[in-house]
Design a protein around this motif. Structure first.
Motif, PDB file in Angstrom:
ATOM      1  N   ILE A 122     -11.393 -53.626 -61.533  1.00 56.59           N
ATOM      2  CA  ILE A 122     -10.201 -52.773 -61.403  1.00 56.59           C
ATOM      3  C   ILE A 122     -10.437 -51.434 -62.097  1.00 56.59           C
ATOM      4  N   LEU A 125     -12.471 -49.153 -59.868  1.00 58.38           N
ATOM      5  CA  LEU A 125     -11.624 -48.595 -58.810  1.00 58.38           C
ATOM      6  C   LEU A 125     -10.706 -47.507 -59.370  1.00 58.38           C
ATOM      7  N   ALA A 126     -10.158 -47.762 -60.573  1.00 52.78           N
ATOM      8  CA  ALA A 126      -9.280 -46.788 -61.220  1.00 52.78           C
ATOM      9  C   ALA A 126     -10.004 -45.466 -61.423  1.00 52.78           C
ATOM     10  N   ILE A 266      -2.189 -43.791 -58.558  1.00 51.85           N
ATOM     11  CA  ILE A 266      -2.607 -45.186 -58.384  1.00 51.85           C
ATOM     12  C   ILE A 266      -3.752 -45.501 -59.341  1.00 51.85           C
ATOM     13  N   GLY A 267      -4.674 -44.543 -59.496  1.00 51.16           N
ATOM     14  CA  GLY A 267      -5.797 -44.732 -60.414  1.00 51.16           C
ATOM     15  C   GLY A 267      -5.352 -44.928 -61.854  1.00 51.16           C
ATOM     16  N   LEU A 270      -3.891 -48.356 -62.159  1.00 50.35           N
ATOM     17  CA  LEU A 270      -4.963 -49.353 -62.157  1.00 50.35           C
ATOM     18  C   LEU A 270      -5.695 -49.378 -63.500  1.00 50.35           C
ATOM     19  N   ILE A 273      -3.715 -51.523 -65.767  1.00 54.98           N
ATOM     20  CA  ILE A 273      -3.894 -52.927 -65.388  1.00 54.98           C
ATOM     21  C   ILE A 273      -5.249 -53.445 -65.878  1.00 54.98           C
ATOM     22  N   ALA A 274      -6.288 -52.609 -65.732  1.00 57.05           N
ATOM     23  CA  ALA A 274      -7.630 -53.003 -66.163  1.00 57.05           C
ATOM     24  C   ALA A 274      -7.671 -53.289 -67.661  1.00 57.05           C
TER      25      ALA A 274
END
Length: 283
Positions: A122, A125-126, A266-267, A270, A273-274
């Motif tokens: 994640i 991706l972030a 969104i990044g 994320l 979240i990571a």
């Protein structure tokens, strides 16, 4: 909790100072140099480092490596804030935590659980989403936040190696590192003054002093927060990284009107979240 909040504030304020310094025709190299003058003085009077115990057996190779990297990465940090903004720079700096995690996995063969692997995926991706340029931008100087991420990641690994060297107190090692960084920064400043005919100005000294004050404050309050939460260091780890990303994003968006795309938002989400998955993996 107060120490953690103060550490987060100090970290974000450093970025704000660099952002504001652009309006006053300042020299970033001189700011970095005078930052270490202030940080070194505060470190000496706050921690009273035991310099008489520093000898040839100290981990000088690590001291020198960090001492060189700190001012160099600081200059990339300034460039990243200038070209990419506080939001993306703070996020990249906090995502640098994945560099030591990857080192632990591939170099030190540390066993990973599923939460940590998910957090890494994640986080990657972030990073891609955060550094993605907006379609109307002709340039995307992603190299600067990328250098910040890799640089601070390597510095984190080296600082962890210093922490394992228990012969000297950590504040003493910190003082030695600051001293080496100051020498390197002064060398760069002298090159600019002598070769490029740059002038030393009072505004650079003042900005450097403020950066050094809050840079040291970030370290001091972070250490105090770890001491206060000694039984639950994950709280400090998560709070610091998430707090800087959130506060840095708010400051960048509302005070400096930095433009972010939906992908960038969104990044950032994320990234939070990571960090949560990385914290969960510690339990």
């Amino acid at each position: 909790m107060l120490f953690l909040i103060l550490s987060i504030l100090c970290s974000v304020i450093v970025g704000v100072i660099f952002k504001m310094s652009r309006k006053f025709d300042t020299n970033p190299v001189q700011i970095v140099a005078f930052n270490y003058v202030t940080a070194l003085a505060l470190c000496y009077f706050t921690f009273s480092p035991k310099l008489n115990e520093v000898d040839v057996t100290a981990p000088w190779n690590i001291y020198i490596a960090i001492g060189i990297l700190l001012p160099v990465v600081f200059l990339f940090l300034i460039a990243s804030i200038k070209h990419m903004g506080i939001v993306k720079t703070d996020a990249a700096q906090r995502l640098s935590l994945f560099i030591p995690i990857l080192a632990a996995w591939f170099i030190f063969k540390e066993e990973f659980n599923s939460y940590k692997v998910i957090g890494l995926v994640i986080g990657f991706l972030a990073l891609l989403f955060i550094l993605r340029k907006q379609s109307e931008n002709a340039e995307n100087k992603w190299i600067y936040p990328a250098a910040v991420l890799i640089g601070f990641g390597i510095i984190d690994i080296l600082f962890k190696q210093i922490a394992l060297y228990t012969t000297l107190p950590y504040p003493t090692s910190l003082f030695v590192v600051f001293a080496i960084s100051l020498i390197i920064a002064i060398g760069i400043v002298l090159f600019g003054v002598i070769v490029k005919k740059e002038k030393l100005t009072l505004r650079n000294i003042l900005f450097g002093g403020f950066v050094g004050l809050f840079n040291f404050g970030n370290i001091l309050f972070y250490l105090k927060a770890h001491k206060a939460f000694s039984e639950n260091p994950s709280t400090v780890f998560a709070g610091m990284n998430m707090g800087v990303i959130i506060l840095g994003s708010l400051v960048g968006l509302f005070f400096f009107r930095e433009k972010l795309s939906k992908i960038n938002f969104i990044g950032i989400f994320l990234a939070l979240i990571a960090i949560i998955f990385i914290v969960i993996s510690q339990f």
